[in-house]
Design a protein around this motif. Structure first.
Motif, PDB file in Angstrom:
ATOM      1  N   LYS A   1       0.818  -1.213   0.000  1.00 11.70           N
ATOM      2  CA  LYS A   1       0.000   0.000   0.000  1.00 11.70           C
ATOM      3  C   LYS A   1       0.857   1.270   0.000  1.00 11.70           C
ATOM      4  O   LYS A   1       0.456   2.291  -0.583  1.00 11.70           O
ATOM      5  N   LYS A   2       2.001   1.216   0.637  1.00  7.94           N
ATOM      6  CA  LYS A   2       2.888   2.383   0.659  1.00  7.94           C
ATOM      7  C   LYS A   2       3.309   2.775  -0.756  1.00  7.94           C
ATOM      8  O   LYS A   2       3.325   3.953  -1.116  1.00  7.94           O
ATOM      9  N   VAL A   3       3.644   1.768  -1.565  1.00 10.99           N
ATOM     10  CA  VAL A   3       4.073   2.038  -2.937  1.00 10.99           C
ATOM     11  C   VAL A   3       2.903   2.544  -3.772  1.00 10.99           C
ATOM     12  O   VAL A   3       3.049   3.455  -4.594  1.00 10.99           O
ATOM     13  N   LEU A   4       1.712   1.958  -3.575  1.00  8.76           N
ATOM     14  CA  LEU A   4       0.535   2.441  -4.296  1.00  8.76           C
ATOM     15  C   LEU A   4       0.277   3.919  -3.978  1.00  8.76           C
ATOM     16  O   LEU A   4      -0.008   4.713  -4.875  1.00  8.76           O
ATOM     17  N   GLN A   5       0.373   4.251  -2.717  1.00  8.18           N
ATOM     18  CA  GLN A   5       0.134   5.629  -2.301  1.00  8.18           C
ATOM     19  C   GLN A   5       1.141   6.586  -2.937  1.00  8.18           C
ATOM     20  O   GLN A   5       0.781   7.678  -3.385  1.00  8.18           O
ATOM     21  N   GLN A   6       2.391   6.175  -2.990  1.00 10.41           N
ATOM     22  CA  GLN A   6       3.437   7.004  -3.587  1.00 10.41           C
ATOM     23  C   GLN A   6       3.189   7.245  -5.070  1.00 10.41           C
ATOM     24  O   GLN A   6       3.660   8.238  -5.629  1.00 10.41           O
ATOM     25  N   ASN A   7       2.446   6.337  -5.706  1.00  8.41           N
ATOM     26  CA  ASN A   7       2.180   6.450  -7.142  1.00  8.41           C
ATOM     27  C   ASN A   7       0.736   6.853  -7.442  1.00  8.41           C
ATOM     28  O   ASN A   7       0.254   6.652  -8.558  1.00  8.41           O
ATOM     29  N   ALA A   8       0.073   7.436  -6.446  1.00 12.34           N
ATOM     30  CA  ALA A   8      -1.274   7.996  -6.605  1.00 12.34           C
ATOM     31  C   ALA A   8      -2.317   6.968  -7.035  1.00 12.34           C
ATOM     32  O   ALA A   8      -3.250   7.288  -7.780  1.00 12.34           O
ATOM     33  N   TYR A   9      -2.153   5.723  -6.576  1.00 14.85           N
ATOM     34  CA  TYR A   9      -3.164   4.695  -6.826  1.00 14.85           C
ATOM     35  C   TYR A   9      -4.116   4.632  -5.634  1.00 14.85           C
ATOM     36  O   TYR A   9      -3.725   4.893  -4.494  1.00 14.85           O
ATOM     37  N   GLN A  10      -5.337   4.270  -5.891  1.00  8.25           N
ATOM     38  CA  GLN A  10      -6.290   4.008  -4.831  1.00  8.25           C
ATOM     39  C   GLN A  10      -6.407   2.503  -4.637  1.00  8.25           C
ATOM     40  O   GLN A  10      -6.071   1.722  -5.517  1.00  8.25           O
ATOM     41  N   TRP A  11      -6.913   2.104  -3.469  1.00 11.72           N
ATOM     42  CA  TRP A  11      -7.093   0.673  -3.236  1.00 11.72           C
ATOM     43  C   TRP A  11      -8.264   0.442  -2.285  1.00 11.72           C
ATOM     44  O   TRP A  11      -8.663   1.306  -1.517  1.00 11.72           O
ATOM     45  N   THR A  12      -8.804  -0.761  -2.409  1.00 16.77           N
ATOM     46  CA  THR A  12      -9.829  -1.255  -1.497  1.00 16.77           C
ATOM     47  C   THR A  12      -9.333  -2.589  -0.964  1.00 16.77           C
ATOM     48  O   THR A  12      -8.747  -3.376  -1.703  1.00 16.77           O
ATOM     49  N   GLU A  13      -9.562  -2.855   0.310  1.00 20.17           N
ATOM     50  CA  GLU A  13      -9.095  -4.104   0.918  1.00 20.17           C
ATOM     51  C   GLU A  13     -10.269  -5.030   1.233  1.00 20.17           C
ATOM     52  O   GLU A  13     -11.344  -4.581   1.636  1.00 20.17           O
ATOM     53  N   PHE A  14     -10.023  -6.314   1.031  1.00 17.97           N
ATOM     54  CA  PHE A  14     -11.022  -7.341   1.328  1.00 17.97           C
ATOM     55  C   PHE A  14     -10.306  -8.472   2.054  1.00 17.97           C
ATOM     56  O   PHE A  14      -9.461  -9.160   1.465  1.00 17.97           O
ATOM     57  N   ASN A  15     -10.609  -8.651   3.335  1.00 21.20           N
ATOM     58  CA  ASN A  15      -9.970  -9.685   4.137  1.00 21.20           C
ATOM     59  C   ASN A  15     -10.898 -10.885   4.284  1.00 21.20           C
ATOM     60  O   ASN A  15     -12.009 -10.750   4.817  1.00 21.20           O
ATOM     61  N   LEU A  16     -10.460 -12.032   3.810  1.00 20.90           N
ATOM     62  CA  LEU A  16     -11.322 -13.214   3.789  1.00 20.90           C
ATOM     63  C   LEU A  16     -11.795 -13.598   5.179  1.00 20.90           C
ATOM     64  O   LEU A  16     -12.919 -14.084   5.352  1.00 20.90           O
TER      65      LEU A  16
END
Length: 311
Positions: free
Chosen positions: A48-63
């Motif tokens: 997630k740190k790398v995604l944030q640095q590259n202006a990506y968004q994310w959603t998390e799904f924990n089984l």
């Protein structure tokens, strides 16, 4: 401002955003087999740190947080329409592959990835270092070792064992492998194997490592025969492994994120599975001294952690 006027403003802003060349941030869906597991959560955090640095968004799904994970994950994918699904662990990948085979899938922390159902648009970072890396390090640490034994199940690990044997042969090391059908055969297989070898190698085979009892049996018999045990993860150090060379978790997270960015931009071919870029070497000096094993002292510079005997 009235509601109708407010809506018009939003529409105008969205048109301006697109016409000005500003693209909406890409979104990644992170599916975690169990975020309560330290290694999984460590990987996810670095990803997630790398995604944030590259202006990506994310959603998390924990089984582990969903009663009907399959139905809920399918619904979430339809809602979010992610550019890529990042799966941490085998359970996460298997479920995502089942409900979203048309999406780009990226996995990591999957034990023995070669047994996974790998389809089109699938990418990954392997859980283990390449066998060539491990054998080279073993040769460096233990230059007198000639014969290394291992147990495996043919269904899950045949290809991996063949690769190990090929890489070991190139360095003058003989791999003596013993197949087993289930964990009940471990005792007899080890009693036959241990007298023939200088070291036992624990690989990530789900049949060999099917339970804590199986692991304990391996170490008990190895200790009785005074045979050192090498393992792919430092979790086996407390059991008595003399050396563990494991993929670095934080590096796997960052490497997976970098691969995700490349996949999103179609910069890597389908089916790409990378070996881990970083490793952590743990030496059990207590077990080493007890076995009086010949060890290359110059190799200590390559060790990240040394475990001494409890006083």
């Amino acid at each position: 401002m009235k509601i109708m006027e407010f809506c018009k403003v939003l529409i105008l802003l969205s048109v301006f955003w697109v016409s000005a060349g500003f693209a909406q941030p890409s979104k990644v869906l992170i599916v975690n087999s169990d975020n309560a597991v330290f290694r999984y959560e460590t990987i996810a955090s670095e990803f997630k740190k790398v995604l944030q640095q590259n202006a990506y968004q994310w959603t998390e799904f924990n089984l582990n947080s969903h009663a009907d994970a399959e139905a809920e994950l399918k619904q979430l994918i339809q809602q979010e329409n992610p550019v890529l699904i990042y799966c941490i662990g085998t359970k996460a990948y298997s479920l995502a592959r089942n409900v979203a085979s048309n999406k780009k899938l990226l996995f990591s922390a999957a034990i023995n990835w070669r047994r996974l159902d790998i389809g089109e648009g699938t990418y990954g970072v392997a859980n283990e270092l390449s066998s060539a890396q491990e054998i080279s390090l073993l040769r460096y640490f233990f230059p007198t070792i000639k014969n290394i034994g291992l147990l495996y199940n043919d269904k899950f690990s045949r290809e991996y064992v063949e690769t190990i044997k090929k890489d070991a042969s190139a360095l003058g090391i003989n791999i003596i492998n013993q197949p087993i059908n289930d964990a009940q055969e471990i005792g007899d297989a080890l009693n036959e194997l241990l007298p023939k070898i200088d070291m036992f190698w624990i690989i990530s085979d789900p049949v060999v490592l099917s339970s804590k009892a199986s692991v304990q049996q391996i170490f008990q018999l190895a200790q009785q025969r005074k045979k050192p045990v090498y393992a792919y993860s430092d979790v086996f150090i407390e059991q008595g492994a003399v050396l563990a060379i494991s993929a670095d978790l934080a590096t796997i997270g960052r490497q997976s994120a970098s691969l995700a960015l490349m996949v999103d931009k179609d910069k890597v071919p389908e089916g790409t599975v990378q070996n881990p870029a970083g490793s952590t070497v743990t030496l059990n000096k207590c077990a080493l001294d007890a076995l009086r094993l010949n060890f290359n002292q110059d190799a200590l510079d390559s060790v990240n952690k040394i475990v001494e005997c409890d006083k």
